[in-house]
Design an enzyme around this catalytic site. Structure first.
Site, PDB file in Angstrom:
ATOM      1  N   LYS A  35       0.849  -1.198   0.000  1.00 16.53           N
ATOM      2  CA  LYS A  35       0.000   0.000   0.000  1.00 16.53           C
ATOM      3  C   LYS A  35       0.880   1.241   0.000  1.00 16.53           C
ATOM      4  CE  LYS A  35      -0.254  -0.060   5.036  1.00 16.53           C
ATOM      5  NZ  LYS A  35      -1.092   0.159   6.225  1.00 16.53           N
ATOM      6  N   TYR A 256      17.489  29.982   7.052  1.00 10.83           N
ATOM      7  CA  TYR A 256      16.307  30.665   7.565  1.00 10.83           C
ATOM      8  C   TYR A 256      16.272  30.666   9.090  1.00 10.83           C
ATOM      9  CZ  TYR A 256      14.111  30.719   2.930  1.00 10.83           C
ATOM     10  OH  TYR A 256      13.807  30.954   1.599  1.00 10.83           O
TER      11      TYR A 256
END
Length: 363
Positions: A35, A256
């Site tokens: 899956k 950042y």
């Protein structure tokens, strides 16, 4: 064209890990979970590899995933873990020869409205303590009545799912297994309990069928242990390249938010991969990577398209050198800890900007 980020999937490692599953559970049939695009590894190539290696069945979450495999000519038995969601899906499941994991009475109602003669293969999932999907244990007498009035159905067996199998010191798993066993005592039908963690940590959960997922891809579901420690081989290696190297004085802020400051004069590398490729933005400074085979660490925040690296342990690094984010020699389980997540999420989070390549050294 040079690729910024490449995920290399070793199909020989997938086969090796399936063999390890069989060593752990030699008396069990194996239903391999493919899956979520085979946990981000590529459902079709992984399913083909598992099918060729003789896996007993495959497991997907939904009809869309099952159809993708059937359209790729995967003929192995496929189980729908969430079952069917509509009459249309019930018809498709019968047509494609899928095993339907039935979780609720409304799904039974859909199946019982199917035309006479439809070939249906069903599992019944019981809720032994996960409290997510599945019939309450008290519903087993009614479920036996369902089977008695639908004798044309092919009954695959009884299934449950473990909520805390990755915590070997916790008694909840034993309680779930005992509740499942007591409820089904003397009742016919195959049993399936163990996922990867259950298979590895709880011998009593290895029943007629086991349902490995993460361990097929070479990662460990157990805290404090890597796949390698359990005899597994990581199947996916995620790499990028250094595109810049700069030297900064002590105290320089990197990236950042100035979340990292150089503790001394040092080289900082920039690799061309970021959260738009699936690197978690939460991956913290100090997270391990490899640069040209040498250890290095994340330094500063992950950006959309780049990461910055502390190269003090890799002083010979050059522009163009390979950066390994996780894989053969950089366990995803360890990297995931530095992002406050799990290897499952690292694998499933890779985006379509990553170039996938498949290798099979043993073929």
């Amino acid at each position: 064209m040079n690729q910024r980020a490449v995920a290399t999937v070793n199909l020989a490692a997938i086969r090796h890990n399936l063999a390890q599953v069989r060593r752990y559970a030699p008396n069990s049939c194996v239903m391999g979970a493919v899956k979520a695009d085979a946990y981000g590894h590529g459902a079709v190539p992984v399913a083909r590899t598992l099918e060729a290696a003789g896996i007993d069945a495959l497991a997907v979450a939904c009809m869309q995933e099952a159809q993708q495999l059937r359209e790729a000519h995967i003929r192995a038995p496929i189980a729908l873990l969430e079952g069917i969601l509509s009459a249309e899906e019930a018809t498709l499941a019968a047509y494609e020869g899928l095993q339907i994991v039935v979780n609720d009475f409304w799904q039974i109602e859909l199946l019982e409205r199917m035309p006479q003669g439809a070939t249906l293969q069903v599992w019944f999932k019981l809720d032994s303590g996960m409290h997510r999907l599945g019939f309450p244990l008290s519903a087993v007498p009614k479920l036996r009545q369902v089977l008695q009035r639908n004798r044309s159905w092919r009954f695959c067996g009884w299934m449950t799912h473990l909520a805390r199998a990755d915590e070997p010191e916790v008694s909840a798993t034993v309680e779930q297994i005992e509740a499942f066993d007591i409820t089904l005592a003397g009742i016919a039908g195959a049993r399936s309990i163990a996922n990867s963690a259950g298979l590895l940590a709880w011998q009593q959960a290895r029943r007629d069928w086991v349902r490995p997922g993460l361990m097929l891809y070479g990662a460990s579901p157990l805290p404090g242990k890597t796949g390698r420690a359990l005899g597994l081989r990581p199947a996916l290696t995620l790499t990028s390249r250094l595109i810049a190297i700069r030297e900064y004085p002590a105290g320089s802020a990197i990236g950042y938010g100035a979340s990292y400051r150089c503790p001394e004069t040092m080289k900082i590398g920039v690799a061309a991969v970021g959260y738009a490729d699936g690197i978690p933005r939460s991956l913290a400074s100090g997270a391990p990577v490899q640069v040209a085979g040498r250890p290095a660490t994340i330094a500063g925040r992950v950006s959309m398209d780049m990461i910055t690296l502390d190269l003090r342990a890799a002083p010979q690094a050059r522009i163009g050198d390979e950066v390994v984010l996780w894989g053969e020699h950089a366990p995803a389980e360890i990297v995931a800890e530095h992002a406050g997540t799990l290897a499952y999420e690292l694998f499933c989070g890779l985006t379509n900007r990553v170039q996938f390549e498949y290798v099979d050294p043993a073929a």
